[in-house]
Design a protein around this motif. Sequence first.
Motif, short mmCIF file in Angstrom:
data_model
loop_
_atom_site.label_atom_id
_atom_site.label_comp_id
_atom_site.label_asym_id
_atom_site.label_seq_id
_atom_site.Cartn_x
_atom_site.Cartn_y
_atom_site.Cartn_z
N VAL A 125 0.87 -1.17 0.00
CA VAL A 125 0.00 0.00 0.00
C VAL A 125 0.91 1.22 0.00
O VAL A 125 1.83 1.30 0.82
N LEU A 126 0.67 2.14 -0.93
CA LEU A 126 1.49 3.34 -1.06
C LEU A 126 0.74 4.54 -0.50
O LEU A 126 -0.36 4.85 -0.94
N VAL A 127 1.35 5.22 0.47
CA VAL A 127 0.76 6.39 1.09
C VAL A 127 1.40 7.65 0.50
O VAL A 127 2.63 7.75 0.44
N ALA A 128 0.56 8.59 0.07
CA ALA A 128 1.03 9.80 -0.60
C ALA A 128 0.46 11.04 0.06
O ALA A 128 -0.52 10.98 0.80
N ARG A 129 1.08 12.17 -0.25
CA ARG A 129 0.56 13.47 0.16
C ARG A 129 -0.50 13.93 -0.85
O ARG A 129 -0.45 13.56 -2.02
N PRO A 130 -1.40 14.83 -0.45
CA PRO A 130 -2.32 15.42 -1.42
C PRO A 130 -1.78 16.71 -2.05
O PRO A 130 -2.37 17.21 -3.02
N ALA A 131 -0.66 17.22 -1.55
CA ALA A 131 -0.20 18.56 -1.94
C ALA A 131 0.64 18.54 -3.21
O ALA A 131 0.92 17.49 -3.80
N LEU A 132 1.06 19.73 -3.63
CA LEU A 132 1.87 19.90 -4.82
C LEU A 132 3.13 19.06 -4.74
O LEU A 132 3.81 19.02 -3.72
N ILE A 175 -1.44 -2.89 -3.94
CA ILE A 175 -2.88 -2.95 -3.65
C ILE A 175 -3.54 -1.64 -4.04
O ILE A 175 -4.65 -1.63 -4.59
N GLY A 176 -2.88 -0.52 -3.76
CA GLY A 176 -3.43 0.77 -4.12
C GLY A 176 -2.75 1.91 -3.40
O GLY A 176 -1.78 1.72 -2.66
N VAL A 177 -3.27 3.11 -3.64
CA VAL A 177 -2.72 4.36 -3.12
C VAL A 177 -3.69 4.97 -2.11
O VAL A 177 -4.91 4.95 -2.31
N VAL A 178 -3.14 5.50 -1.02
CA VAL A 178 -3.91 6.19 0.01
C VAL A 178 -3.35 7.59 0.18
O VAL A 178 -2.12 7.77 0.19
N LEU A 179 -4.23 8.57 0.32
CA LEU A 179 -3.80 9.90 0.75
C LEU A 179 -3.81 9.91 2.27
O LEU A 179 -4.85 9.72 2.90
N GLY A 180 -2.63 10.10 2.85
CA GLY A 180 -2.48 9.93 4.28
C GLY A 180 -2.95 11.07 5.14
O GLY A 180 -3.08 10.91 6.36
N SER A 181 -3.24 12.23 4.55
CA SER A 181 -3.66 13.38 5.36
C SER A 181 -4.43 14.35 4.48
O SER A 181 -3.86 15.27 3.91
N TRP A 182 -5.74 14.14 4.37
CA TRP A 182 -6.59 14.99 3.53
C TRP A 182 -7.00 16.24 4.31
O TRP A 182 -7.55 16.13 5.41
N PRO A 183 -6.75 17.45 3.77
CA PRO A 183 -7.02 18.68 4.53
C PRO A 183 -8.51 18.86 4.85
O PRO A 183 -9.38 18.45 4.09
#
Length: 225
Positions: free
Chosen positions: A139-146, A167-175
Motif C-alpha cells: 500500500v502506497l501512502v502519498a501526500r495530497p499537496a503539490l 494494492i493501491g494508493v492512500v492519501l495519508g492526510s486529507w485537509p
Amino acid sequence: MNLPGIILVTGTDTGVGKTITTAALAAVLRGTGHSVAVYKPCQSGAGAGDSDAAEIVRLAGAVTAETGVVLQEPLAPVAAAAVDGTPLPPVTAHAERVRELAASHDHVLVEGAGGLLVELDSDGGTLAELGSLLAAAFVLVARPALGTLNHTALTLEALDARDLQVIGVVLGSWPHNPDFVHHSNRQVLGSLRVPFLGALPEQASDLSPADFRAGAAAWLNGLPA
C-alpha cells in the motif's frame, strides 16, 4: 475482506501518514473479524518518544505490535544506528520474523521507514527488498499537496520495476479545507493504473480511538471487499 496476508505500507516520503494509514488498515481488518499483527522493522526517533507501534495499538485496538530495532535519533535507520552504535539486523531477519507472525495471524502489516528505498540495514537492504523476500503486496501512502504526482509516479515505477504487487494508493492526510490543487491531485491519483483506496482526514490521530476505528472503513472505502 479479500486482502493479502502480508501487506507492506510504504510512502512517497517521510511524514506522509504511513503510521495512521497502517492503524486504519488494522482497524478495518479487526472490524471484519481478522487477527492482525503490525511489524515495524526500524523505529527511529525513540529518544523523542516516537513509537509507531504504540500509536497503532492505541488507535486500532487489540493488535499484536512489534518493532525490529529501536533507534534514538530521528534519522534514517542507517544514520541513526551509526549514532547509537547499534547494529542493524539484516532484511532477511525481518522477513523471517514477519513470516513467523503471519503463521499465527490472518494479516501482518509492515510499516516501512520513510520511502520505499530507504536502507534498513548496513548492506543496502530496503523495504522493496523485504517485499521481494516475502512476495508481499504494497500500500502506497502519498501526500495530497503539490509534488505528490511525481513522487507517487516514481515510487510506483520503482515497485513495478521489481515486479512488486501494489494494492493501491492512500492519501495519508486529507485537509479539512482542501484547495484546488488537492482536489486536482486526488482526481489524478484516482485515475492511475492502481486502485485509489481512499483518504484519511488530517489530524485523524487526534480523534478518540473509538471514533478513529468507527471512521476507518469509510476513509478506506476503496479497499477490496
